[in-house]
Structure formats: structure tokens, C-alpha cells
Design a protein around this motif. Structure first.
Motif, PDB file in Angstrom:
ATOM      1  N   LYS A   1      -8.114   0.811   2.402  1.00 26.27           N
ATOM      2  CA  LYS A   1      -9.002  -0.077   2.691  1.00 26.27           C
ATOM      3  C   LYS A   1      -9.724  -0.707   1.329  1.00 26.27           C
ATOM      4  O   LYS A   1     -10.911  -1.384   1.615  1.00 26.27           O
ATOM      5  N   ALA A   2      -9.817   0.105   0.146  1.00 27.84           N
ATOM      6  CA  ALA A   2     -10.496  -0.533  -0.829  1.00 27.84           C
ATOM      7  C   ALA A   2     -11.949  -0.080  -0.622  1.00 27.84           C
ATOM      8  O   ALA A   2     -12.669  -0.738  -1.325  1.00 27.84           O
ATOM      9  N   ILE A   3     -12.471   0.897   0.044  1.00 29.16           N
ATOM     10  CA  ILE A   3     -13.794   1.400   0.075  1.00 29.16           C
ATOM     11  C   ILE A   3     -14.100   2.495  -0.912  1.00 29.16           C
ATOM     12  O   ILE A   3     -13.590   3.672  -0.623  1.00 29.16           O
ATOM     13  N   TRP A   4     -14.148   2.283  -2.065  1.00 24.38           N
ATOM     14  CA  TRP A   4     -13.894   2.962  -3.091  1.00 24.38           C
ATOM     15  C   TRP A   4     -14.919   4.458  -3.085  1.00 24.38           C
ATOM     16  O   TRP A   4     -14.653   5.778  -3.251  1.00 24.38           O
ATOM     17  N   ALA A   5     -16.091   4.240  -2.973  1.00 18.37           N
ATOM     18  CA  ALA A   5     -17.498   5.122  -2.846  1.00 18.37           C
ATOM     19  C   ALA A   5     -16.657   6.077  -1.659  1.00 18.37           C
ATOM     20  O   ALA A   5     -16.921   7.340  -1.810  1.00 18.37           O
ATOM     21  N   ASP A   6     -16.465   5.624  -0.639  1.00 19.68           N
ATOM     22  CA  ASP A   6     -16.130   6.479   0.603  1.00 19.68           C
ATOM     23  C   ASP A   6     -14.911   7.523   0.458  1.00 19.68           C
ATOM     24  O   ASP A   6     -14.911   8.489   0.305  1.00 19.68           O
ATOM     25  N   ALA A   7     -13.837   6.994  -0.604  1.00 20.81           N
ATOM     26  CA  ALA A   7     -12.641   7.411  -0.721  1.00 20.81           C
ATOM     27  C   ALA A   7     -13.021   8.669  -1.643  1.00 20.81           C
ATOM     28  O   ALA A   7     -12.478   9.835  -1.734  1.00 20.81           O
ATOM     29  N   ILE A   8     -14.049   8.223  -2.761  1.00 25.72           N
ATOM     30  CA  ILE A   8     -14.291   9.262  -3.569  1.00 25.72           C
ATOM     31  C   ILE A   8     -14.834  10.479  -2.898  1.00 25.72           C
ATOM     32  O   ILE A   8     -14.842  11.837  -3.338  1.00 25.72           O
ATOM     33  N   TYR A   9     -15.956  10.281  -2.071  1.00 19.44           N
ATOM     34  CA  TYR A   9     -16.508  11.466  -1.338  1.00 19.44           C
ATOM     35  C   TYR A   9     -15.584  12.284  -0.459  1.00 19.44           C
ATOM     36  O   TYR A   9     -15.971  13.504  -0.479  1.00 19.44           O
ATOM     37  N   HIS A  10     -14.801  11.675   0.200  1.00 17.99           N
ATOM     38  CA  HIS A  10     -13.726  12.430   0.808  1.00 17.99           C
ATOM     39  C   HIS A  10     -12.985  13.434   0.030  1.00 17.99           C
ATOM     40  O   HIS A  10     -12.863  14.624   0.500  1.00 17.99           O
ATOM     41  N   ALA A  11     -12.706  12.972  -1.244  1.00 16.50           N
ATOM     42  CA  ALA A  11     -11.880  13.451  -2.348  1.00 16.50           C
ATOM     43  C   ALA A  11     -12.801  14.730  -2.650  1.00 16.50           C
ATOM     44  O   ALA A  11     -12.108  15.843  -3.000  1.00 16.50           O
TER      45      ALA A  11
ATOM     46  N   LYS B   1      -9.511  15.950   5.360  1.00 18.43           N
ATOM     47  CA  LYS B   1     -10.276  15.126   4.504  1.00 18.43           C
ATOM     48  C   LYS B   1      -9.527  14.240   3.524  1.00 18.43           C
ATOM     49  O   LYS B   1      -9.961  13.411   3.134  1.00 18.43           O
ATOM     50  N   LEU B   2      -8.298  14.858   3.139  1.00 19.03           N
ATOM     51  CA  LEU B   2      -7.319  14.011   2.136  1.00 19.03           C
ATOM     52  C   LEU B   2      -6.802  12.778   2.650  1.00 19.03           C
ATOM     53  O   LEU B   2      -6.839  11.695   2.113  1.00 19.03           O
ATOM     54  N   ALA B   3      -6.509  12.992   3.946  1.00 20.77           N
ATOM     55  CA  ALA B   3      -5.864  11.875   4.700  1.00 20.77           C
ATOM     56  C   ALA B   3      -6.926  10.741   4.850  1.00 20.77           C
ATOM     57  O   ALA B   3      -6.814   9.517   4.749  1.00 20.77           O
ATOM     58  N   TRP B   4      -8.125  11.292   5.174  1.00 22.87           N
ATOM     59  CA  TRP B   4      -9.377  10.089   5.054  1.00 22.87           C
ATOM     60  C   TRP B   4      -9.544   9.478   3.624  1.00 22.87           C
ATOM     61  O   TRP B   4      -9.916   8.307   3.665  1.00 22.87           O
ATOM     62  N   ALA B   5      -9.621  10.210   2.631  1.00 22.41           N
ATOM     63  CA  ALA B   5      -9.682   9.821   1.416  1.00 22.41           C
ATOM     64  C   ALA B   5      -8.562   8.682   0.948  1.00 22.41           C
ATOM     65  O   ALA B   5      -8.796   7.532   0.443  1.00 22.41           O
ATOM     66  N   ASN B   6      -7.266   8.953   1.370  1.00 20.46           N
ATOM     67  CA  ASN B   6      -6.149   7.940   1.167  1.00 20.46           C
ATOM     68  C   ASN B   6      -6.400   6.838   2.187  1.00 20.46           C
ATOM     69  O   ASN B   6      -6.098   5.424   1.575  1.00 20.46           O
ATOM     70  N   GLU B   7      -7.164   6.901   3.195  1.00 16.41           N
ATOM     71  CA  GLU B   7      -7.321   5.695   4.132  1.00 16.41           C
ATOM     72  C   GLU B   7      -8.117   4.951   3.480  1.00 16.41           C
ATOM     73  O   GLU B   7      -7.956   3.489   3.526  1.00 16.41           O
ATOM     74  N   ASN B   8      -9.365   5.495   2.946  1.00 15.24           N
ATOM     75  CA  ASN B   8     -10.264   4.506   2.600  1.00 15.24           C
ATOM     76  C   ASN B   8      -9.693   3.888   0.899  1.00 15.24           C
ATOM     77  O   ASN B   8     -10.265   3.124   0.618  1.00 15.24           O
ATOM     78  N   LEU B   9      -9.029   4.685   0.441  1.00 17.09           N
ATOM     79  CA  LEU B   9      -8.301   3.987  -0.696  1.00 17.09           C
ATOM     80  C   LEU B   9      -7.488   2.825  -0.322  1.00 17.09           C
ATOM     81  O   LEU B   9      -7.655   1.645  -0.734  1.00 17.09           O
TER      82      LEU B   9
ATOM     83  N   PHE C   1     -11.941   5.116 -11.051  1.00 22.30           N
ATOM     84  CA  PHE C   1     -12.278   6.224 -10.842  1.00 22.30           C
ATOM     85  C   PHE C   1     -11.748   6.982  -9.263  1.00 22.30           C
ATOM     86  O   PHE C   1     -11.597   8.044  -9.209  1.00 22.30           O
ATOM     87  N   ALA C   2     -11.808   6.026  -8.493  1.00 21.49           N
ATOM     88  CA  ALA C   2     -11.761   6.472  -7.068  1.00 21.49           C
ATOM     89  C   ALA C   2     -10.266   6.784  -7.011  1.00 21.49           C
ATOM     90  O   ALA C   2      -9.692   7.862  -6.369  1.00 21.49           O
ATOM     91  N   ARG C   3      -8.838   5.962  -7.535  1.00 21.42           N
ATOM     92  CA  ARG C   3      -7.773   6.287  -7.637  1.00 21.42           C
ATOM     93  C   ARG C   3      -7.320   7.683  -8.459  1.00 21.42           C
ATOM     94  O   ARG C   3      -6.681   8.516  -7.949  1.00 21.42           O
ATOM     95  N   GLU C   4      -8.076   7.791  -9.355  1.00 26.26           N
ATOM     96  CA  GLU C   4      -7.880   9.014 -10.392  1.00 26.26           C
ATOM     97  C   GLU C   4      -8.385  10.143  -9.640  1.00 26.26           C
ATOM     98  O   GLU C   4      -7.701  11.248  -9.462  1.00 26.26           O
ATOM     99  N   PHE C   5      -9.531  10.042  -8.939  1.00 20.96           N
ATOM    100  CA  PHE C   5     -10.181  11.206  -8.134  1.00 20.96           C
ATOM    101  C   PHE C   5      -9.329  11.758  -6.876  1.00 20.96           C
ATOM    102  O   PHE C   5      -9.045  12.952  -6.718  1.00 20.96           O
TER     103      PHE C   5
END
Length: 723
Positions: free
Chosen positions: A611-621, A601-609, A683-687
Motif C-alpha cells: 500500500k506504500a505506507i512506508w512508516a507503518d511497514a517499518i514499524y511492523h517490521a 506482524k510480518l504479513a502486516w509489514a508486507n501488506e503496508n509495503l 529503507f522500508a523495503r530494506e528493513f
């Protein structure tokens, strides 16, 4: 195995298919636990059967729509990889059975070439979005809900908020207030309405229902909004899913549906929590886009003939053709055009029949076939002048049986033919009951008020609780022996006011007495119901005890004969047995498996970061925090359940060890800051950065545990069937 992808297969689908192929290989090598692999493959439409070594492939058809070419592609895949049968389901999917696990990636690739997906057709995800098969042509609809159903499907496909929920989540969209999609029994049900602004401008919206469901404890959905404008519907559903994901049960599977969460906390508190999610939503409003394909591609030349004209012109008013015209054909809201409804026994169609049906569609109808919730099909935009010819063609295929969606047209699940949890035969009893009604009640093809539905067990894939007369498979012990049985339910479906109802259990009786039970019920209704009285109103007037007394003689076990111990479609004595496959137990290292999930799930969060898909990165995190916390709680033998409970308990037992991450706040405040912030880049990058440090620390603590405590004992994990 090298899969040759066509240019039509999207990058996301290619990745899914290659990942499935890789996971199958790793699973076969013994490097991934069965439980982890099972969760993975279910979310990709690969489902274990009763028979070991083969899979059912569930093909996800949003709101049941397929083109002629897609139907042919499914038929080709069934011939190549399965048995040549196409099974239409009550959720408007098509299933292929007896597929080898190793063949599933190639099968999926061939379907994706025709723009058909398996993704999230099974598993603890948002399942196929169902909708009225008449959408777009329904004379009673306020507007076409097809674009809305498609938008809901598209929005939640691969959406991180619904990839690992406690249980499945089902959404239905009806085309009118008649609720032909059964919104009343879904997690979210939508019924279209139109309101008008002061200047007379029409405003499209929906009555929104939440918390319905079938299974062993069926519950009616509750009204969340009497009218919600269409642009707020998808954001509302997203917020609902987020609440269910966070607070829903995750250990007791029989209590893990959203209906139980709603029952536990109440509608007011549930909607309050939904409102608290608004700030974190990716979209506060979501404009419904136009469909990525033409809604209908009609042939030229409409007719002015009415249905009455067609019936009057028939050479024989009592012919099969006339019965078919009356029961299987209706005039669309587009005047002069007709829809043709196909009644399909058991929902099963052979591949050769499907190909010939596709040819009929190409010649006579719009390229827009809809699978129906009662396991049939609807062809759209047929000219009146073509109805005799299309009847002849369908008759030759066995697809012109009159009585579509009437009492004579029984809905059923596959039962013990392929299903792990089924107790007795659904197919066998369905064939017998339909034959009995055709011979003894020929006019019942004109009764649209009584629906009969059958399931192989209490879980309700045949939707027996939502039918006026329902049966589900069961068993009865008689001394040392066991008989196959039917539980009879009455009063589900709709009453005379069009209100949804759940059926009441009346009595259990040997399955071989099912025809006698149905015969008794139909004759009683014919004799004693008031003129024009709906069946459910009759049931409520007479009361449960009346029907129990009527059917009790059929439940008398002192009169059983040898044939009562043999199920329909079988010759051997009945035995209660549940197939292995989806219901097996397995020894696994729960902590290691859970930590692997957190890292994924962390890998998916970074992948969305990236791609600049902030909401999805946050939820994966967010899921990284929950999953990692669960791993350490399990390592200490602390029970885990809801996501909210996991975070709360982790704060109590491990919070001090992670205080450096939360900057003075509690771990709980850190994790649940997800719904206190807009989904911005900052917030996405911080989270995600905090989630990364969290996983690193979880891995370090686990290494220390293993060094001091040694290798863990493997845990015996049991998991139930996911239907």
C-alpha cells in the motif's frame, strides 16, 4: 455465520469484524491459545465479565460524541444482543453487558453501519481519547478542541505503533485551563492555550502533560511543554508512544504503565528519547484537519434571555425546575444558546429511555450529544424558550434530577455487578450515599467544589484517587470472617488554585458505615472550614491524622453487627472473590504462540509495503524483530521484558547466529536503526526484507530445537485483568 455488511461499513472495519468472527471460530476449536485470543479480542472491544460465558462490549466514542441516530442504534443493539442497558463510563464510552461472544461480530457490524467502532476500546492500545464535554460551547475555552481530539483518535486508530504495547495508553484534551478532562492524571494530557505572534496573529497550542495515571499507585502528570503549537502535538504523542513501546515494562503488569517508566528514567531522559524518535516519524508536523461532520447543526432562532432572566421568570424560585435551571443548564459561549446537562444515576440508561432522549434531541437540540466524564450527557444548542418543555420531557424520563457534576452526583464503576477485579459493590454504596445526601444535605446540589468518586477496587475505573472524597472497594478480616470494606481517600481532584491532586489514603472501614463516614466528613467541613475554602485546601490544612482520628471510631471492629458482613445490594454473607474470565491461568506453548505473532506482524509489514505506507511497514517490521527475538529467548529460558531489553539480550545470546543480516553491525544496531532513518520507501523495503529473512531463520532454529529437544513443556501463563 454470514454477516450482512451495509455500504456504510468501511473496508478496514469489515476486515476487523470478519477477522474477529474467524478468530472466535478458531478459538472455539481449540487451535488458538486463550492468551493470544484474549489479546486479540480486547483490542476489538470484547471484554470478559465476572460472569462466565458472557462479555462486556465497550463502544468507543471519541471525546464522547454521538448523534441521535447513533444513540438509537446503540439502544437497538443493547436490546438485541445485551440487556437493554447503556452504561456510560468515565472515559466517555458506552458499555453493553452480558453479550454472547458469538454475537460480538454481528453487533459490531450493526454499530459500524452507524459509524461507531469497537476497535481499540480495550487492550494494550491507545484507548478512547477523552475530552471536555463542553468543547465547542465552553464560555472559557480559548478555542474548540473537538477537531484536535478527533484528529488524535483518527491518527492512532489501527496505527501499528500502538497495537501491542506493554499496557494501555490514555489521552485527554481539556477545553480550558480549568482542566475538566483531568489532563493531570493521563499518559498524555493537553490543555489549550493561545499565544500571539509579533503581528498579533493568534497561535493555537497546548500545555502538554505526560506520565499521569491512577490505579494502586496514582501519580500526577509532569509538564513536558508549557506551550506546544498545535501542528506538533500529534507528532509529539507519536514519539512518546514509540518510547513507551520500546522501553516500557512488559512483565510486571502493575509496573507497566508509562508513569513508571517516567519515574524510573526521569523527565529529562524521557524527553531526550522522545526527541531521538523525531527522524523516524511519519509526520514531523501534522495540520489538524477539519471535522468530517458539522460541528453543530443548530435550530433556527436564538434567544436574548440570560440564565438570570430564566430563573427570575420561573413561577417558583424553590421548585425542582428552578433547581434544575441553576445546576444543570448553562449559557454557551454562543450567546443566546444553552446547554442542558443530564445527571444519570450510575451512568445507566435503559434503551427505551435512550430512544426517547434521541427524540428530544431531534426536536430541541443540535445533533451532537456528548457523554461526560462523570457518566452523564450534555445536549447542546437549546433555545431558552424551549427549556421549560425540554425539562418536562426529561423529567418524565427521570433525567432532570438537579445537581449535575456536584457533590450529590457520584461517579462510580460497575464494581462487583460485572467486573472481575471488583472486591465490593460500587453500585449499592453509590445509591445509598446519594439518597442520604438528598435527604440530609439538600443544598449540596449547589456544591461544585467537592466531587465524590467510587471504585470497586484499587484499580480506579471510578477515578476515586482524583476526587476530593474517594472510596474504593476492599475487605477487612475480623477473626475468621471477612467484611466488605471501603478505603477512604481524601484530597484528590482540584485545590482552590485549580491544580490537580491525588487523594491520600486515610482509613479503611466496613462498607455499611460508608454513609456515616460521608455524613461525618460533610458536617465537619460545614462546621470548621473557612469561608470559601476549597475542600482540598481544608484537607491539607487539617492534615491526614485529623481525618483519621475523626473516622477511627467507624473502623472499630469490636462494634460490628451481623449486617456489616453483608455487602450493599446483597443478602448473602460477603466473600472476597475474583471472577475468572480475564484473570484465568492457561497452559500454552509460549514459543509457538510468540512465533505465530511474529509471522502475523510480518504479513502486516508486507501488506503496508504493497500500500506504500512506508512508516507503518517499518514499524511492523520492527515488531517482527522484537517478537521473533523474544521467541528464541523464551526457548532458552531467558527472561524477557522490555523491547529494548529483549533486543539487547538477543544480541548477547543469539547475535552471532544472525550476523549475516546486520552486515557487520550488531543485531541491536540493526533493529534500532528504526529511529536513525527517515521512513522512506528504500529503507522500508530494506528493513522488511531483513525482517523476512530474520523470521525464516527463527523458524529454522526453532525446528532444530524441537528435533533435538522434543516437544516443549507447556507453560502456565497467568494474566491480570485489563481495565
Amino acid at each position: 455465520m454470514s454477516i450482512p455488511f451495509s455500504p456504510n461499513v468501511s473496508e478496514a472495519a469489515r476486515r476487523d469484524i470478519l477477522e474477529l468472527e474467524s478468530k472466535i471460530s478458531v478459538f472455539r476449536s481449540g487451535d488458538v491459545p486463550e492468551e493470544a485470543f484474549r489479546k486479540f479480542r480486547l483490542a476489538r472491544g470484547v471484554y470478559g465479565q465476572r460472569q462466565p460465558g458472557v462479555q462486556m462490549i465497550r463502544i468507543k466514542l471519541p471525546y464522547g460524541r454521538i448523534t441521535a441516530d447513533q444513540l438509537v442504534r446503540i439502544a437497538d443493539c443493547s436490546d438485541k444482543y445485551a440487556t437493554g442497558n447503556l452504561h456510560a463510563t468515565t472515559r466517555q464510552d458506552i458499555q453493553l453487558h452480558f453479550v454472547k461472544l458469538a454475537d460480538s461480530p454481528a453487533l459490531w457490524a450493526e454499530l459500524e453501519d452507524a459509524h461507531i467502532t469497537l476497535r481499540e476500546a480495550c487492550g494494550n492500545t491507545v484507548r478512547n481519547v477523552t475530552a471536555s464535554a463542553r468543547a465547542g460551547i465552553d464560555p472559557e475555552e480559548p478555542f474548540d478542541v473537538t477537531p484536535h481530539a478527533h484528529a488524535i483518535f483518527d491518527y492512532f486508530l489501527r496505527n501499528p505503533i500502538c497495537q501491542d504495547m506493554g499496557r494501555k495508553f490514555k489521552i485527554a484534551v481539556s477545553s480550558s485551563e480549568k482542566d475538566s478532562a483531568y489532563a493531570f492524571m493521563h499518559d498524555v494530557g493537553l490543555i489549550p492555550l493561545v499565544r500571539y505572534a509579533e503581528d498579533g496573529t493568534p497561535i493555537h497550542g497546548f500545555k502538554v502533560l505526560v506520565g499521569g495515571g491512577l490505579g494502586a499507585q496514582p501519580l500526577l502528570a509532569q509538564v513536558a511543554h508549557e506551550f506546544l503549537e498545535e501542528q506538533f502535538v500529534i507528532p509529539f504523542i507519536e514519539a512518546v508512544i514509540r518510547v513507551f513501546d520500546r522501553y516500557g515494562e512488559r512483565v510486571r503488569r502493575h509496573k507497566a504503565r508509562m508513569k513508571f517508566l517516567l519515574a524510573d528514567i526521569g523527565l529529562e531522559e524521557f524527553l531526550k528519547r522522545v526527541e531521538e524518535e523525531q527522524k523516524a516519524l511519519k509526520n514531523k508536523e501534522y495540520t489538524i484537519p477539519t471535522l468530517p461532520f458539522p460541528i453543530s447543526e443548530v435550530k433556527a432562532g436564538e434567544s436574548t434571555l440570560t440564565k438570570e432572566d430564566l430563573i427570575a421568570a420561573a413561577p417558583d424560585l424553590n421548585s425542582p425546575y428552578t433547581h434544575w435551571l441553576k445546576t444543570n443548564v448553562f449559557e454557551q459561549k454562543q450567546k443566546g444558546w444553552y446547554a442542558v446537562q443530564l445527571r444519570v444515576l450510575l451512568g445507566d440508561m435503559h434503551s427505551s429511555t435512550a430512544r426517547q432522549l434521541a427524540e428530544i434531541v431531534r426536536e430541541y437540540a443540535a445533533d451532537d450529544i456528548r457523554v461526560t466524564v462523570n457518566q452523564g450527557y450534555i445536549l447542546r444548542f437549546v433555545k431558552a424558550d424551549d427549556l421549560p418543555a425540554i425539562y418536562d420531557r426529561l423529567q418524565a424520563l427521570g433525567l432532570a434530577e438537579p445537581g449535575f457534576d456536584t457533590t450529590a452526583d457520584i461517579t462510580t464503576c460497575p464494581g462487583t455487578d460485572t467486573c472481575n477485579l471488583a472486591i465490593s459493590s460500587s453500585y449499592g454504596i453509590t445509591r445509598v450515599l446519594e439518597t442520604m445526601m438528598k435527604e440530609e444535605f439538600p443544598d449540596i446540589i449547589y456544591n461544585n467544589d467537592i466531587k465524590i468518586k467510587i471504585s470497586g477496587c484499587m484499580n480506579g475505573c471510578g477515578q476515586h484517587s482524583a476526587s476530593n472524597i474517594g472510596f474504593h472497594g476492599s475487605s477487612i478480616k475480623n477473626g475468621k470472617f471477612v467484611l466488605p470494606a471501603l478505603q477512604v481517600l481524601l484530597g484528590g481532584g482540584f485545590n482552590g488554585a485549580g491544580e490537580g491532586m491525588m487523594g491520600d489514603k486515610v482509613i479503611k472501614l466496613p462498607t455499611k458505615r460508608g454513609p456515616a463516614a460521608l455524613r461525618t466528613l460533610l458536617l465537619d467541613y460545614e462546621t470548621n472550614a473557612y469561608e470559601g475554602e476549597y475542600y482540598n485546601d481544608y484537607f491539607l490544612r487539617q492534615g491526614n491524622k485529623y481525618f483519621y482520628s475523626m473516622l477511627k471510631p467507624l473502623a472499630d471492629l469490636t462494634t460490628v453487627v451481623s449486617s456489616d458482613y453483608v455487602d450493599w445490594d446483597h443478602e448473602e454473607p460477603f466473600q472476597t472473590e475474583v471472577g475468572v474470565g480475564e484473570c484465568a491461568s492457561v497452559l500454552i506453548d509460549l514459543v509457538a504462540t510468540t512465533i505465530i505473532e511474529a509471522n502475523d506482524k510480518l504479513a502486516w509489514a508486507n501488506e503496508n509495503l504493497e500500500k506504500a505506507i512506508w512508516a507503518d511497514a517499518i514499524y511492523h517490521a520492527y515488531n517482527v524483530f522484537v517478537t521473533g527475538a523474544k521467541a528464541l529467548l523464551v526457548s532458552k529460558g531467558i527472561p524477557t521484558n522490555t523491547q529494548y531489553g529483549i533486543v539487547r539480550d538477543f544480541d548477547e545470546h543469539f547475535g552471532a547466529d544472525f550476523s549475516d543480516l546486520s552486515e557487520g553491525a550488531s543485531f541491536k544496531e540493526l533493529v534500532f536503526s528504526i529511529n536513525k532513518n527517515e521512513p522512506t520507501e528504500a529503507f522500508a523495503r530494506e528493513f522488511v526484507a531483513k525482517a523476512t529473512r530474520f523470521v525464516e531463520k527463527v523458524n529454522a532454529i526453532r525446528r532444530q530445537q524441537l528435533e533435538s529437544e522434543g516437544e516443549p513443556e507447556l507453560a502456565l501463563v497467568e494474566f491480570g485483568k485489563d481495565s
